[in-house]
Design a protein around this motif. Structure first.
Motif, PDB file in Angstrom:
ATOM      1  N   ASP A 188     125.455  41.218 -57.577  1.00 55.52           N
ATOM      2  CA  ASP A 188     125.324  40.007 -58.390  1.00 55.52           C
ATOM      3  C   ASP A 188     124.129  40.072 -59.337  1.00 55.52           C
ATOM      4  OD1 ASP A 188     127.530  38.972 -57.085  1.00 55.52           O
ATOM      5  OD2 ASP A 188     126.366  37.640 -55.783  1.00 55.52           O
ATOM      6  N   GLY A 189     123.182  40.984 -59.051  1.00 59.03           N
ATOM      7  CA  GLY A 189     122.001  41.106 -59.900  1.00 59.03           C
ATOM      8  C   GLY A 189     120.944  40.049 -59.636  1.00 59.03           C
ATOM      9  N   GLU A 190     121.042  39.370 -58.510  1.00 57.65           N
ATOM     10  CA  GLU A 190     120.092  38.324 -58.135  1.00 57.65           C
ATOM     11  C   GLU A 190     119.633  38.553 -56.705  1.00 57.65           C
ATOM     12  OE1 GLU A 190     118.985  35.669 -59.937  1.00 57.65           O
ATOM     13  OE2 GLU A 190     120.122  36.305 -61.704  1.00 57.65           O
ATOM     14  N   PRO A 191     118.336  38.371 -56.423  1.00 58.85           N
ATOM     15  CA  PRO A 191     117.892  38.526 -55.034  1.00 58.85           C
ATOM     16  C   PRO A 191     118.506  37.455 -54.134  1.00 58.85           C
ATOM     17  CG  PRO A 191     116.106  37.691 -56.405  1.00 58.85           C
ATOM     18  CD  PRO A 191     117.249  37.988 -57.319  1.00 58.85           C
ATOM     19  N   VAL A 192     118.484  37.717 -52.850  1.00 59.68           N
ATOM     20  CA  VAL A 192     118.977  36.742 -51.881  1.00 59.68           C
ATOM     21  C   VAL A 192     118.123  35.483 -52.026  1.00 59.68           C
ATOM     22  CG1 VAL A 192     119.324  36.257 -49.434  1.00 59.68           C
ATOM     23  CG2 VAL A 192     119.689  38.578 -50.292  1.00 59.68           C
ATOM     24  N   PRO A 193     118.740  34.315 -52.210  1.00 62.16           N
ATOM     25  CA  PRO A 193     117.960  33.083 -52.376  1.00 62.16           C
ATOM     26  C   PRO A 193     117.085  32.805 -51.156  1.00 62.16           C
ATOM     27  CG  PRO A 193     120.293  32.677 -52.784  1.00 62.16           C
ATOM     28  CD  PRO A 193     120.173  34.070 -52.265  1.00 62.16           C
ATOM     29  N   GLU A 194     115.942  32.223 -51.392  1.00 61.87           N
ATOM     30  CA  GLU A 194     114.994  31.936 -50.316  1.00 61.87           C
ATOM     31  C   GLU A 194     115.619  31.073 -49.221  1.00 61.87           C
ATOM     32  OE1 GLU A 194     110.686  29.861 -49.806  1.00 61.87           O
ATOM     33  OE2 GLU A 194     111.010  31.121 -51.566  1.00 61.87           O
ATOM     34  N   GLY A 195     116.460  30.145 -49.569  1.00 59.65           N
ATOM     35  CA  GLY A 195     117.051  29.248 -48.593  1.00 59.65           C
ATOM     36  C   GLY A 195     118.408  29.706 -48.076  1.00 59.65           C
ATOM     37  N   PHE A 196     118.745  30.983 -48.239  1.00 60.97           N
ATOM     38  CA  PHE A 196     120.046  31.490 -47.811  1.00 60.97           C
ATOM     39  C   PHE A 196     120.262  31.208 -46.324  1.00 60.97           C
ATOM     40  CE2 PHE A 196     122.916  34.799 -46.237  1.00 60.97           C
ATOM     41  CZ  PHE A 196     123.962  34.669 -47.131  1.00 60.97           C
ATOM     42  N   ASP A 197     121.448  30.715 -45.975  1.00 59.05           N
ATOM     43  CA  ASP A 197     121.768  30.374 -44.579  1.00 59.05           C
ATOM     44  C   ASP A 197     122.350  31.598 -43.874  1.00 59.05           C
ATOM     45  OD1 ASP A 197     122.424  29.264 -42.171  1.00 59.05           O
ATOM     46  OD2 ASP A 197     123.927  27.891 -42.978  1.00 59.05           O
ATOM     47  N   TRP A 198     121.492  32.338 -43.215  1.00 61.95           N
ATOM     48  CA  TRP A 198     121.895  33.545 -42.493  1.00 61.95           C
ATOM     49  C   TRP A 198     122.716  33.223 -41.247  1.00 61.95           C
ATOM     50  CZ3 TRP A 198     121.208  38.324 -44.442  1.00 61.95           C
ATOM     51  CH2 TRP A 198     120.290  38.475 -45.480  1.00 61.95           C
ATOM     52  N   TRP A 199     122.623  32.015 -40.762  1.00 59.49           N
ATOM     53  CA  TRP A 199     123.269  31.637 -39.508  1.00 59.49           C
ATOM     54  C   TRP A 199     124.374  30.609 -39.720  1.00 59.49           C
ATOM     55  CZ3 TRP A 199     118.071  31.769 -40.615  1.00 59.49           C
ATOM     56  CH2 TRP A 199     117.391  32.870 -40.108  1.00 59.49           C
ATOM     57  N   GLY A 200     124.985  30.591 -40.886  1.00 58.33           N
ATOM     58  CA  GLY A 200     126.005  29.608 -41.217  1.00 58.33           C
ATOM     59  C   GLY A 200     127.230  29.644 -40.328  1.00 58.33           C
ATOM     60  N   ASP A 201     127.511  30.793 -39.730  1.00 59.59           N
ATOM     61  CA  ASP A 201     128.694  30.879 -38.885  1.00 59.59           C
ATOM     62  C   ASP A 201     128.402  30.608 -37.406  1.00 59.59           C
ATOM     63  OD1 ASP A 201     127.237  33.197 -38.516  1.00 59.59           O
ATOM     64  OD2 ASP A 201     128.982  34.511 -38.435  1.00 59.59           O
ATOM     65  N   VAL A 202     127.163  30.238 -37.101  1.00 57.69           N
ATOM     66  CA  VAL A 202     126.790  29.908 -35.724  1.00 57.69           C
ATOM     67  C   VAL A 202     127.143  28.427 -35.479  1.00 57.69           C
ATOM     68  CG1 VAL A 202     124.885  29.704 -34.090  1.00 57.69           C
ATOM     69  CG2 VAL A 202     124.924  31.598 -35.727  1.00 57.69           C
ATOM     70  N   PRO A 203     127.889  28.155 -34.425  1.00 56.55           N
ATOM     71  CA  PRO A 203     128.252  26.743 -34.154  1.00 56.55           C
ATOM     72  C   PRO A 203     127.020  25.866 -33.979  1.00 56.55           C
ATOM     73  CG  PRO A 203     129.475  28.248 -32.740  1.00 56.55           C
ATOM     74  CD  PRO A 203     128.446  29.068 -33.445  1.00 56.55           C
ATOM     75  N   ASP A 204     127.125  24.625 -34.394  1.00 59.37           N
ATOM     76  CA  ASP A 204     126.008  23.685 -34.301  1.00 59.37           C
ATOM     77  C   ASP A 204     125.511  23.490 -32.865  1.00 59.37           C
ATOM     78  OD1 ASP A 204     126.001  23.263 -37.033  1.00 59.37           O
ATOM     79  OD2 ASP A 204     127.273  21.482 -36.913  1.00 59.37           O
ATOM     80  N   ASP A 205     126.401  23.627 -31.898  1.00 56.38           N
ATOM     81  CA  ASP A 205     126.009  23.389 -30.506  1.00 56.38           C
ATOM     82  C   ASP A 205     125.633  24.676 -29.767  1.00 56.38           C
ATOM     83  OD1 ASP A 205     128.553  24.444 -30.457  1.00 56.38           O
ATOM     84  OD2 ASP A 205     129.321  23.055 -28.963  1.00 56.38           O
ATOM     85  N   ALA A 206     125.428  25.767 -30.512  1.00 62.57           N
ATOM     86  CA  ALA A 206     125.044  27.034 -29.880  1.00 62.57           C
ATOM     87  C   ALA A 206     123.636  26.935 -29.301  1.00 62.57           C
ATOM     88  CB  ALA A 206     125.098  28.166 -30.898  1.00 62.57           C
ATOM     89  N   VAL A 207     123.427  27.601 -28.199  1.00 64.76           N
ATOM     90  CA  VAL A 207     122.131  27.607 -27.545  1.00 64.76           C
ATOM     91  C   VAL A 207     121.496  28.978 -27.764  1.00 64.76           C
ATOM     92  CG1 VAL A 207     120.892  27.393 -25.352  1.00 64.76           C
ATOM     93  CG2 VAL A 207     122.915  25.981 -25.806  1.00 64.76           C
ATOM     94  N   ALA A 208     120.265  28.973 -28.267  1.00 63.82           N
ATOM     95  CA  ALA A 208     119.591  30.246 -28.543  1.00 63.82           C
ATOM     96  C   ALA A 208     118.837  30.729 -27.347  1.00 63.82           C
ATOM     97  CB  ALA A 208     118.629  30.069 -29.709  1.00 63.82           C
TER      98      ALA A 208
END
Length: 61
Positions: free
Chosen positions: A41-61
């Motif tokens: 794309d010619g653009e760096p990864v945005p600072e606020g990129f959501d690396w964990w977008g596919d993790v369910p909201d109720d996941a326990v780390a």
């Protein structure tokens, strides 16, 4: 898609002048995918990129 991580890292650093993001607990394969997309794309990864977008909201780390 298989990528050479070291080459992607070097290409990102050369192109954008900063090392690619290194988020915690993200697989190397997904990190390579995102870095390759940023290079294409010619653009760096945005600072606020959501690396964990596919993790369910109720996941326990």
């Amino acid at each position: 898609m298989k990528h050479d991580f070291d080459k992607l890292f070097d290409d990102y650093l050369d192109r954008f002048g900063v090392p690619p993001p290194a988020p915690a607990n993200v697989s190397r394969a997904y990190r390579c995918e995102v870095i390759a997309r940023a290079l294409a794309d010619g653009e760096p990864v945005p600072e606020g990129f959501d690396w964990w977008g596919d993790v369910p909201d109720d996941a326990v780390a």
